[in-house]
Design a protein around this motif. Structure first.
Motif, PDB file in Angstrom:
ATOM      1  N   PHE A 104       5.649  37.040  34.452  1.00  0.00           N
ATOM      2  CA  PHE A 104       4.232  36.837  34.715  1.00  0.00           C
ATOM      3  C   PHE A 104       3.475  36.263  33.515  1.00  0.00           C
ATOM      4  CE2 PHE A 104       4.415  40.140  38.282  1.00  0.00           C
ATOM      5  CZ  PHE A 104       4.236  39.185  39.278  1.00  0.00           C
ATOM      6  N   SER A 108       1.188  30.435  37.445  1.00  0.00           N
ATOM      7  CA  SER A 108       1.608  30.620  38.837  1.00  0.00           C
ATOM      8  C   SER A 108       2.117  29.320  39.455  1.00  0.00           C
ATOM      9  CB  SER A 108       0.456  31.179  39.669  1.00  0.00           C
ATOM     10  OG  SER A 108      -0.566  30.216  39.856  1.00  0.00           O
ATOM     11  N   HIS A 131       1.103  36.591  42.131  1.00  0.00           N
ATOM     12  CA  HIS A 131       0.661  37.866  41.567  1.00  0.00           C
ATOM     13  C   HIS A 131      -0.561  38.370  42.330  1.00  0.00           C
ATOM     14  CE1 HIS A 131      -1.360  34.833  38.757  1.00  0.00           C
ATOM     15  NE2 HIS A 131      -2.397  35.438  39.320  1.00  0.00           N
ATOM     16  N   THR A 135      -5.234  40.384  39.329  1.00  0.00           N
ATOM     17  CA  THR A 135      -4.425  40.212  38.126  1.00  0.00           C
ATOM     18  C   THR A 135      -4.850  38.958  37.358  1.00  0.00           C
ATOM     19  OG1 THR A 135      -2.510  41.482  38.821  1.00  0.00           O
ATOM     20  CG2 THR A 135      -2.065  39.644  37.381  1.00  0.00           C
ATOM     21  N   ALA A 140      -1.609  35.410  34.987  1.00  0.00           N
ATOM     22  CA  ALA A 140      -1.662  36.862  35.183  1.00  0.00           C
ATOM     23  C   ALA A 140      -2.097  37.526  33.885  1.00  0.00           C
ATOM     24  CB  ALA A 140      -0.290  37.379  35.612  1.00  0.00           C
ATOM     25  N   PHE A 143      -2.971  44.140  34.773  1.00  0.00           N
ATOM     26  CA  PHE A 143      -1.948  44.807  35.566  1.00  0.00           C
ATOM     27  C   PHE A 143      -2.331  46.268  35.753  1.00  0.00           C
ATOM     28  CE2 PHE A 143      -0.179  41.321  33.201  1.00  0.00           C
ATOM     29  CZ  PHE A 143       0.559  40.633  34.146  1.00  0.00           C
ATOM     30  N   SER A 152      -0.956  43.279  40.211  1.00  0.00           N
ATOM     31  CA  SER A 152       0.490  43.398  40.051  1.00  0.00           C
ATOM     32  C   SER A 152       0.800  44.502  39.053  1.00  0.00           C
ATOM     33  CB  SER A 152       1.068  42.077  39.556  1.00  0.00           C
ATOM     34  OG  SER A 152       0.879  41.051  40.503  1.00  0.00           O
ATOM     35  N   ASN A 181       4.502  51.345  37.289  1.00  0.00           N
ATOM     36  CA  ASN A 181       4.686  50.866  38.670  1.00  0.00           C
ATOM     37  C   ASN A 181       5.145  51.947  39.651  1.00  0.00           C
ATOM     38  OD1 ASN A 181       7.439  51.231  38.173  1.00  0.00           O
ATOM     39  ND2 ASN A 181       7.831  49.067  37.833  1.00  0.00           N
ATOM     40  N   ARG A 210      -2.999  34.429  46.000  1.00  0.00           N
ATOM     41  CA  ARG A 210      -2.724  35.733  45.395  1.00  0.00           C
ATOM     42  C   ARG A 210      -2.585  36.809  46.464  1.00  0.00           C
ATOM     43  NH1 ARG A 210      -7.916  35.636  41.979  1.00  0.00           N
ATOM     44  NH2 ARG A 210      -8.510  34.632  43.926  1.00  0.00           N
ATOM     45  N   PRO A 215       4.807  40.905  45.018  1.00  0.00           N
ATOM     46  CA  PRO A 215       5.437  39.671  44.565  1.00  0.00           C
ATOM     47  C   PRO A 215       5.794  38.810  45.788  1.00  0.00           C
ATOM     48  CG  PRO A 215       7.015  41.460  44.486  1.00  0.00           C
ATOM     49  CD  PRO A 215       5.712  42.058  44.928  1.00  0.00           C
ATOM     50  N   ALA A 237       9.730  42.953  36.139  1.00  0.00           N
ATOM     51  CA  ALA A 237       8.519  42.132  36.060  1.00  0.00           C
ATOM     52  C   ALA A 237       8.004  42.169  34.638  1.00  0.00           C
ATOM     53  CB  ALA A 237       7.462  42.643  37.032  1.00  0.00           C
ATOM     54  N   GLY A 239       5.472  40.757  31.546  1.00  0.00           N
ATOM     55  CA  GLY A 239       4.100  40.280  31.444  1.00  0.00           C
ATOM     56  C   GLY A 239       3.828  39.611  30.118  1.00  0.00           C
TER      57      GLY A 239
END
Length: 270
Positions: A104, A108, A131, A135, A140, A143, A152, A181, A210, A215, A237, A239
């Motif tokens: 991320f 995108s 995402h 976000t 991104a 989070f 995300s 998460n 988005r 995802p 994932a 970032g």
């Protein structure tokens, strides 16, 4: 035996420091069986496994042609650390060695999902992924693990069961990264296809559409990807640096033990 092994480990470390990923030879040898009965590596045994792991990272990265796809080597290495740590803990249960990586930190508009066969060093899928709504726009930036955030979530997941939902074939995700998460299942953060994940959408809007934190994937690629990664495989994932992601799954020692066991470097585990 220990002196011979120590010399071998030292020679392997020296060779790896001088070799390029393309020409380096796979490591050979096993750690003594007495070490295989332990749950921790130390001394020359750890040096041997560390060298073998770093070589595996470099060789598999080169073999799969990941540099040309834009996946940073350090992101790939972190994903592998978590992958082998999860295997060591028994959290990842799939018999196939499939690893999915989302980066991320990339735009995108770029393909930022990679799905790999770790055992074969083969790239299976490389595609776009969306995402969450809050976000960010193209990039991104924010989070969350919070219910209703529509963001995300970073970190390591283990894939679950498939089902037919409003987006067609979809895949449940179990977040296993505490603080990052673990609400994925209750938030219905799943892998699914979406029309807003396409080159046409990018041409019209300058970015992907988005999701509500999922995802989301290109519709035409989703069934094949879900079939590849379902049932207990690892998804990571990553970032941007400013996201401040820190995870216990990135602890190296248990990952090295998981790697050594997966490669048969520990002999017969008692």
């Amino acid at each position: 035996m220990t002196n011979v092994f120590t010399r071998f480990a030292g020679l392997l470390l020296t060779a790896l420091s001088l070799a390029t990923p393309v020409v380096a030879a796979p490591p050979t040898g096993r750690i003594p069986a007495t070490v295989a009965k332990t749950t921790r590596l130390s001394g020359p045994e750890k040096a041997f496994v560390m060298a073998a792991f770093e070589q595996h990272v470099a060789l598999s990265y080169a073999q799969a042609g990941l540099s040309a796809t834009g996946l940073p080597l350090d992101v790939y290495r972190r994903a592998l650390i978590g992958f082998y740590h999860l295997q060591q803990r028994g959290t990842a249960s799939a018999p196939t060695q499939v690893l999915s990586i989302i980066d991320f930190s990339r735009s995108s508009t770029q393909k930022r999902l990679w799905i790999l066969d770790v055992a074969k060093g083969k790239l299976l899928h490389h595609t776009l992924v969306a995402h969450g709504k809050y976000t960010g726009e193209d990039l991104a930036r924010n989070f969350s693990n919070r219910e209703g955030s529509e963001m995300s979530s970073l970190g390591f997941y283990v894939t679950g069961a498939t089902y037919q939902g409003k987006h067609g074939l979809s895949l449940k995700l179990h977040g296993v990264d505490a603080g990052y998460n673990t609400n994925a299942l209750s938030r219905a953060v799943v892998v699914h296809g979406a029309d807003y994940v396409s080159q046409q959408f990018i041409r019209q809007h300058g970015r992907l559409g988005r999701s509500q934190g999922c995802p989301a994937l290109p519709v035409e690629e989703t069934p094949a990807i879900i079939r590849t990664i379902k049932g207990g495989t690892v998804l990571f994932a990553n970032g941007p640096t400013q996201a401040g992601y820190r995870s216990n799954w990135l602890s190296l020692d248990p990952a090295l033990l998981g790697f050594a066991r997966s490669k048969g470097l520990l002999g017969q585990v008692g």
